[in-house]
Scaffold this active site. Structure first.
Site, short mmCIF file in Angstrom:
data_model
loop_
_atom_site.label_atom_id
_atom_site.label_comp_id
_atom_site.label_asym_id
_atom_site.label_seq_id
_atom_site.Cartn_x
_atom_site.Cartn_y
_atom_site.Cartn_z
N GLY A 52 -12.57 -0.76 3.19
CA GLY A 52 -11.27 -0.45 3.56
C GLY A 52 -11.12 0.86 3.78
N GLY A 54 -7.55 3.92 4.21
CA GLY A 54 -6.29 4.29 3.93
C GLY A 54 -5.88 5.62 4.74
N GLY A 55 -4.74 6.18 4.41
CA GLY A 55 -4.44 7.29 5.13
C GLY A 55 -5.28 8.53 4.78
CG MET A 56 -4.58 10.51 1.76
SD MET A 56 -3.69 11.09 0.24
CE MET A 56 -4.76 12.66 -0.27
N GLY A 57 -8.31 8.41 3.06
CA GLY A 57 -9.84 8.32 2.90
C GLY A 57 -10.20 6.85 3.26
CB VAL A 59 -12.82 2.04 -0.65
CG1 VAL A 59 -13.86 1.73 -1.57
CG2 VAL A 59 -11.63 3.20 -0.95
CE LYS A 74 -9.53 4.65 -4.12
NZ LYS A 74 -8.22 5.41 -5.05
CG ASP A 169 2.23 4.71 -6.92
OD1 ASP A 169 3.11 4.01 -6.56
OD2 ASP A 169 1.20 4.92 -5.85
#
Length: 549
Positions: A52, A54-57, A59, A74, A169
């Site tokens: 998958g 995401g915005g920062m990295g 996996v 990650k 979070d």
């Protein structure tokens, strides 16, 4: 094809989306980053598939070569590997998760930086789906099932809070559910990227006054940027419980500010009638307390919360395991019969003698010997014969017939033998007057306790030019330069690695013979630009338990 992600929570979205479903932030367009599948990180982790983005990295599924096991890795995007806030959040997640070992918390095995600057973190590979997936597919969750899942989250957070770590979070995307032996829905808590650690100094990412987290699950004090503790996570668990029971969040709105204002001012919406009919009244009261606007009105800890959850369902929580007491020291008892000899003496002889019996046995043997000597003297004695003749001895034919049977083996006291004449009439050489060995009580064995020698410590200081470099000992982060710490004297050479953004990694070795200040000058490296990648959808992330990134 371009894709988008939320700059606040990192969740990925398809091109037609405009705002984040969780916090209302406007989505940002990113470009697709080159896949790292096939790359081997530092000769240890071979990336085999992409799980998958995401915005920062991203996996990746990887194989750890040394153990031949699958792990999740990650990798921070290259453009963020030069940004201090992004690096700080990445290292914060690694440090926070590496301190936690509870079965309901995701395990972090390793983290580091490659020679070309990529930051990575190695975690256990999970199989299952996120709580967000379950609620998307099934809607409302049954009361018993909701309590079962939330109780496991309480267990994970209880350990984190005991270590001074507040998650900050909690949301369905960060709660993963997988199947385990004995527990078909085993919970794992993910993503400690913005966790607040009690012993940390304030940073740009976690300083008081900064609003961090997902607005839909923020406590009132978190929404106002105030100091928080574990009770802020208890509030987020209240939001999760409400959402699982009802199927929607208690506070929602078109913008993030509208949602946060409801957290500050709006009371908890009442449960719909069809839900209220299924939820026990004590659980409704507990839910209202979990969503109290003031932290003092909530359950004081996750342990207390779990106990109340179980009580509402008529269940008793598992008792806490008491620490096992240290074994008692026992004095060594010396026995004349070894364990090997006892095996052939029958059941009676094999009984272990009690403490102190050795001295009793010795005294008994002396008494029996004296009794036997007295009997023998009585047999030889003839009242009609002068003492001199008795000493010379009579012929065997004239010797009186012994009328006294030998004493049985059980006879242990002289009273059972015929009373002899006064000792004064006996000749000096008579056996009865033979000197006997004194009975000496055997002293109890004493175990010597040796005190360990005191450990002498030396002070080691590492300084760098420029300062602020991270100091690693193996894979553990010790702190930032200048740093002073202690080690046992003469414990050998200690090796450390210094890392600083924009500079080459520097290996340093220091001795431990005496106090030492070790200066290090770091060498600058040229920065490398990289293409900006694009994330996959948030749905793809949630399948593999990678959290938001």
């Amino acid at each position: 094809m371009e894709e988008k992600f939320c700059p606040s929570c990192g969740r990925g979205y398809p091109p037609d989306a405009t705002v984040c479903d969780d916090d209302g932030q406007r989505l940002v367009v990113v470009e697709q980053e080159r896949s790292l599948v096939g790359l081997e990180l530092e000769g240890k982790y071979r990336l085999t598939d992409e799980l998958g983005q995401g915005g920062m990295g991203a996996v990746y599924l990887a194989v750890q070569s040394s153990m031949d096991r699958e792990v999740a890795v990650k990798v921070l995007r290259r453009q963020f590997c030069q940004e201090k806030v992004a690096i700080s959040r990445f290292l914060r997640e690694a440090r926070a998760a590496s301190k936690l070992t509870h079965p309901n918390t995701i395990r972090v095995y390793d983290f580091g930086q490659t020679s070309d600057g990529l930051l990575y973190m190695v975690m256990e590979r999970l199989t299952g789906c996120s709580l967000a997936d379950i609620m998307d597919d099934e809607g409302r969750i049954a009361v018993e099932r909701s309590v079962h899942l939330l109780a496991q989250v309480c267990d994970s957070l209880a350990e984190a809070h005991a270590q001074g770590i507040t998650h900050r979070d909690l949301k369905p995307e960060n709660i993963f559910v997988e199947q385990k032996f004995g527990n078909p829905e085993h919970v794992k808590v993910l993503d400690f990227g913005i966790a607040k650690m009690a012993n940390d100094a304030n940073t740009q990412a976690t300083a008081t006054g900064m609003i961090c987290g997902t607005p839909s699950y923020m406590s009132p004090e978190q929404a106002m940027g105030k100091e928080i503790d574990g009770r802020s996570d208890v509030y987020a668990l209240g939001i999760l419980l409400y959402e699982m029971l009802v199927g929607v969040r208690p506070f929602d709105g078109d913008t993030a500010m509208e949602v946060m204002l409801k957290h500050l001012n709006a009371p908890m919406p009442p449960l719909p009638p069809e839900v209220a009919a299924e939820v026990p009244a004590p659980l409704v009261g507990l839910l209202e307390r979990m969503l109290a606007k003031q932290a003092d009105g909530r359950p004081e800890s996750c342990q207390a919360l779990k106990a109340e959850l179980m009580a509402c369902m008529g269940q008793a929580p598992a008792p806490a395991l008491a620490p096992r007491p240290a074994p008692k020291e026992r004095a060594t008892t010396r026995d004349a019969v070894t364990a090997f000899d006892k095996a052939g003496l029958g059941p009676d002889a094999a009984v272990k003698p009690k403490k102190g019996r050795g001295a009793v046995y010795a005294a008994l043997a002396v008494v029996v010997a004296l009794a036997a000597g007295g009997v023998w003297w009585f047999v030889l004695r003839d009242p009609g014969t002068p003492p001199g003749e008795r000493l010379a001895g009579k012929p065997a034919a004239e010797a009186p017939t012994a009328q006294v049977e030998p004493p049985p083996r059980e006879a242990a006291a002289p009273a059972e033998a015929p009373a002899p004449e006064p000792i004064a009439e006996a000749p000096a050489e008579a056996p009865a007057e033979a000197p006997s060995e004194p009975v000496v009580e055997a002293p109890e064995p004493v175990e010597a306790v040796l005190e360990p020698p005191p450990v002498v410590m030396v002070s080691l200081t590492i300084e760098s030019t420029p300062p602020g470099a991270q100091i690693f000992e193996g894979e553990s982060l010790l702190g930032m330069t200048p740093l002073t710490f202690e080690r046992p004297k003469d414990s050998g050479v200690q090796s450390f690695t210094l890392k600083l953004d924009g500079y080459k990694d520097h290996e340093v070795a220091v001795g431990t013979m005496s106090n030492l200040v070790q200066p290090v000058t770091l060498q600058r490296v040229a920065r490398k630009s990289g293409a900006r990648p694009s994330p996959k959808s948030g749905k793809d992330q949630k399948k593999f338990g990678v959290g938001t990134f």
